[in-house]
Design a protein around this motif. Structure first.
Motif, PDB file in Angstrom:
ATOM      1  N   LEU A  22       0.827  -1.195   0.000  1.00 22.85           N
ATOM      2  CA  LEU A  22       0.000   0.000   0.000  1.00 22.85           C
ATOM      3  C   LEU A  22       0.866   1.250   0.000  1.00 22.85           C
ATOM      4  N   VAL A  23       0.426   2.276  -0.697  1.00 23.46           N
ATOM      5  CA  VAL A  23       1.033   3.595  -0.564  1.00 23.46           C
ATOM      6  C   VAL A  23       0.559   4.178   0.763  1.00 23.46           C
ATOM      7  N   VAL A  24       1.485   4.604   1.593  1.00 24.17           N
ATOM      8  CA  VAL A  24       1.138   5.121   2.920  1.00 24.17           C
ATOM      9  C   VAL A  24       0.801   6.597   2.782  1.00 24.17           C
ATOM     10  N   ASP A  25      -0.463   6.867   2.410  1.00 21.95           N
ATOM     11  CA  ASP A  25      -0.893   8.238   2.153  1.00 21.95           C
ATOM     12  C   ASP A  25      -2.004   8.708   3.082  1.00 21.95           C
ATOM     13  N   GLY A  26      -2.460   7.823   3.990  1.00 24.09           N
ATOM     14  CA  GLY A  26      -3.505   8.218   4.931  1.00 24.09           C
ATOM     15  C   GLY A  26      -4.901   8.248   4.335  1.00 24.09           C
ATOM     16  N   LYS A  27      -5.061   7.736   3.112  1.00 24.91           N
ATOM     17  CA  LYS A  27      -6.367   7.746   2.444  1.00 24.91           C
ATOM     18  C   LYS A  27      -6.932   6.331   2.382  1.00 24.91           C
ATOM     19  N   GLN A  28      -8.208   6.210   2.678  1.00 25.63           N
ATOM     20  CA  GLN A  28      -8.861   4.901   2.619  1.00 25.63           C
ATOM     21  C   GLN A  28      -9.420   4.679   1.219  1.00 25.63           C
ATOM     22  N   GLY A  29      -8.513   4.539   0.262  1.00 25.75           N
ATOM     23  CA  GLY A  29      -8.910   4.236  -1.101  1.00 25.75           C
ATOM     24  C   GLY A  29      -9.258   2.773  -1.265  1.00 25.75           C
ATOM     25  N   PRO A  30      -9.652   2.379  -2.482  1.00 21.66           N
ATOM     26  CA  PRO A  30     -10.055   0.987  -2.716  1.00 21.66           C
ATOM     27  C   PRO A  30      -8.982  -0.035  -2.340  1.00 21.66           C
ATOM     28  N   ALA A  31      -7.701   0.272  -2.639  1.00 25.05           N
ATOM     29  CA  ALA A  31      -6.633  -0.684  -2.327  1.00 25.05           C
ATOM     30  C   ALA A  31      -6.503  -0.876  -0.822  1.00 25.05           C
ATOM     31  N   THR A  32      -6.575   0.223  -0.074  1.00 23.62           N
ATOM     32  CA  THR A  32      -6.500   0.134   1.389  1.00 23.62           C
ATOM     33  C   THR A  32      -7.697  -0.610   1.948  1.00 23.62           C
ATOM     34  N   ARG A  33      -8.891  -0.316   1.411  1.00 26.41           N
ATOM     35  CA  ARG A  33     -10.086  -1.011   1.905  1.00 26.41           C
ATOM     36  C   ARG A  33     -10.013  -2.512   1.618  1.00 26.41           C
ATOM     37  N   ARG A  34      -9.512  -2.870   0.428  1.00 22.82           N
ATOM     38  CA  ARG A  34      -9.375  -4.300   0.126  1.00 22.82           C
ATOM     39  C   ARG A  34      -8.354  -4.961   1.043  1.00 22.82           C
ATOM     40  N   ALA A  35      -7.259  -4.241   1.348  1.00 20.50           N
ATOM     41  CA  ALA A  35      -6.245  -4.794   2.254  1.00 20.50           C
ATOM     42  C   ALA A  35      -6.824  -5.019   3.647  1.00 20.50           C
ATOM     43  N   ILE A  36      -7.652  -4.091   4.102  1.00 20.15           N
ATOM     44  CA  ILE A  36      -8.308  -4.250   5.407  1.00 20.15           C
ATOM     45  C   ILE A  36      -9.224  -5.467   5.381  1.00 20.15           C
ATOM     46  N   GLU A  37      -9.983  -5.596   4.276  1.00 23.95           N
ATOM     47  CA  GLU A  37     -10.902  -6.735   4.158  1.00 23.95           C
ATOM     48  C   GLU A  37     -10.148  -8.068   4.131  1.00 23.95           C
ATOM     49  N   ARG A  38      -9.027  -8.100   3.425  1.00 25.06           N
ATOM     50  CA  ARG A  38      -8.219  -9.327   3.424  1.00 25.06           C
ATOM     51  C   ARG A  38      -7.699  -9.629   4.817  1.00 25.06           C
ATOM     52  N   TRP A  39      -7.287  -8.599   5.535  1.00 20.68           N
ATOM     53  CA  TRP A  39      -6.720  -8.755   6.879  1.00 20.68           C
ATOM     54  C   TRP A  39      -7.725  -9.392   7.832  1.00 20.68           C
ATOM     55  N   VAL A  40      -8.995  -8.986   7.715  1.00 15.20           N
ATOM     56  CA  VAL A  40     -10.001  -9.478   8.661  1.00 15.20           C
ATOM     57  C   VAL A  40     -10.810 -10.641   8.103  1.00 15.20           C
ATOM     58  N   GLY A  41     -10.560 -11.035   6.826  1.00 12.17           N
ATOM     59  CA  GLY A  41     -11.314 -12.129   6.232  1.00 12.17           C
ATOM     60  C   GLY A  41     -12.684 -11.715   5.745  1.00 12.17           C
ATOM     61  N   GLY A  42     -12.767 -10.497   5.197  1.00 14.30           N
ATOM     62  CA  GLY A  42     -14.047  -9.975   4.727  1.00 14.30           C
ATOM     63  C   GLY A  42     -14.299 -10.226   3.263  1.00 14.30           C
ATOM     64  N   SER A  43     -15.098  -9.334   2.655  1.00 15.61           N
ATOM     65  CA  SER A  43     -15.586  -9.543   1.296  1.00 15.61           C
ATOM     66  C   SER A  43     -14.544  -9.280   0.216  1.00 15.61           C
ATOM     67  N   VAL A  44     -13.528  -8.476   0.497  1.00 11.58           N
ATOM     68  CA  VAL A  44     -12.441  -8.128  -0.428  1.00 11.58           C
ATOM     69  C   VAL A  44     -12.992  -7.577  -1.745  1.00 11.58           C
ATOM     70  N   ASN A  45     -13.885  -6.607  -1.605  1.00  6.73           N
ATOM     71  CA  ASN A  45     -14.409  -5.938  -2.795  1.00  6.73           C
ATOM     72  C   ASN A  45     -14.160  -4.431  -2.768  1.00  6.73           C
ATOM     73  N   GLY A  46     -13.446  -3.967  -1.742  1.00  4.58           N
ATOM     74  CA  GLY A  46     -13.096  -2.552  -1.659  1.00  4.58           C
ATOM     75  C   GLY A  46     -14.190  -1.647  -1.149  1.00  4.58           C
ATOM     76  N   SER A  47     -15.299  -2.239  -0.668  1.00  9.82           N
ATOM     77  CA  SER A  47     -16.414  -1.403  -0.209  1.00  9.82           C
ATOM     78  C   SER A  47     -16.409  -1.179   1.298  1.00  9.82           C
ATOM     79  N   LEU A  48     -15.777  -2.084   2.062  1.00 12.76           N
ATOM     80  CA  LEU A  48     -15.733  -2.047   3.524  1.00 12.76           C
ATOM     81  C   LEU A  48     -17.143  -1.885   4.096  1.00 12.76           C
ATOM     82  N   SER A  49     -17.924  -2.924   3.901  1.00 13.41           N
ATOM     83  CA  SER A  49     -19.315  -2.928   4.344  1.00 13.41           C
ATOM     84  C   SER A  49     -19.413  -2.951   5.864  1.00 13.41           C
ATOM     85  N   ARG A  50     -20.636  -2.824   6.366  1.00 12.98           N
ATOM     86  CA  ARG A  50     -20.847  -2.893   7.816  1.00 12.98           C
ATOM     87  C   ARG A  50     -20.409  -4.244   8.365  1.00 12.98           C
ATOM     88  N   ALA A  51     -20.637  -5.304   7.578  1.00  8.09           N
ATOM     89  CA  ALA A  51     -20.196  -6.637   8.011  1.00  8.09           C
ATOM     90  C   ALA A  51     -18.673  -6.683   8.107  1.00  8.09           C
TER      91      ALA A  51
END
Length: 233
Positions: free
Chosen positions: A152-181
């Motif tokens: 990830l580029v460390v820019d402090g922005k929650q762009g699609p790549a960052t959101r997908r990385a978060i989703e992968r980290w927690v075992g989520g949907s990995v679609n870049g949307s960061l849903s409530r689930a």
């Protein structure tokens, strides 16, 4: 009885004290020799080799032995060399942050701070000072030109790549949307409320995990710290 040297925070007296952790006994004695005998790849720094010997290369390790992170810092050493500006203990900091503090220890105490693993890894003042984690500049901010592919580029922005990385980290949907689930999975990951609300207490827990200021407000600084944390995993 195996040798178990202790960490030491910087002191005004010129006496040098050693720093290596108990993990030297388990990793260096059992598997470290074989690991150090293998040729290092071009992407492997001397600090990766020290960590392979000290902790099996696990930068977030905490076995309860009083030493933390890939390079097995004691609480006193981590605090004494300024590590707590990132996290309370080394295992909660990123790989690059741990290397930054290790370079300060190396400058003061020399390779003998890791008496067994420095020899196995070939650590010297020169190569240890020059080696970096490859994801940040010396100022601690990201450089687009030095960010490795897939990081990830460390820019402090929650762009699609960052959101997908978060989703992968927690075992989520990995679609870049960061849903409530997905947010509930984040809260579960950090031991939070698990309701998808990101309460101030939840954010503080995340901030402690990624090693940034625990003010309960998720802004660009928290996102940067999370990006560095995810890059180091």
């Amino acid at each position: 009885m195996p040798y178990s040297p202790k960490h030491a925070a910087p002191k005004p007296a010129p006496v040098r004290r050693r720093l290596a952790g108990v993990a030297v006994t388990s990793f260096a004695a059992v598997g470290g020799g074989a690991a150090m005998s293998q040729p290092a790849s071009a992407a492997t720094t001397v600090w990766d080799r020290v960590a392979a010997c000290e902790s099996g290369g696990n930068w977030s390790i905490n076995t309860g032995n009083g030493y933390y992170g890939g390079l097995q810092f004691s609480y006193q050493t981590w605090k004494g060399f300024g590590g707590q500006r990132y996290a309370s203990t080394a295992n909660r900091a990123t790989k690059s942050q741990q290397i930054e503090i290790a370079q300060k220890v190396l400058k003061t105490q020399g390779p003998g701070a890791w008496p067994v693993c420095s020899r196995r890894a070939g650590l010297t003042r020169a190569n240890g000072a020059a080696a970096s984690a490859g994801t940040t500049t010396t100022s601690g901010t990201a450089s687009r030109s030095t960010t490795r592919p897939g990081k990830l580029v460390v820019d402090g922005k929650q762009g699609p790549a960052t959101r997908r990385a978060i989703e992968r980290w927690v075992g989520g949907s990995v679609n870049g949307s960061l849903s409530r689930a997905d947010k509930r999975l984040v809260e579960k990951k950090i031991g939070g409320s698990v309701n998808g609300s990101y309460s101030r207490d939840d954010v503080r827990k995340l901030q402690r995990l990624v090693g940034t200021r625990t003010d309960g407000s998720w802004g660009p600084l928290t996102t940067k710290a999370l990006q560095r944390y995810l890059n180091a995993r």
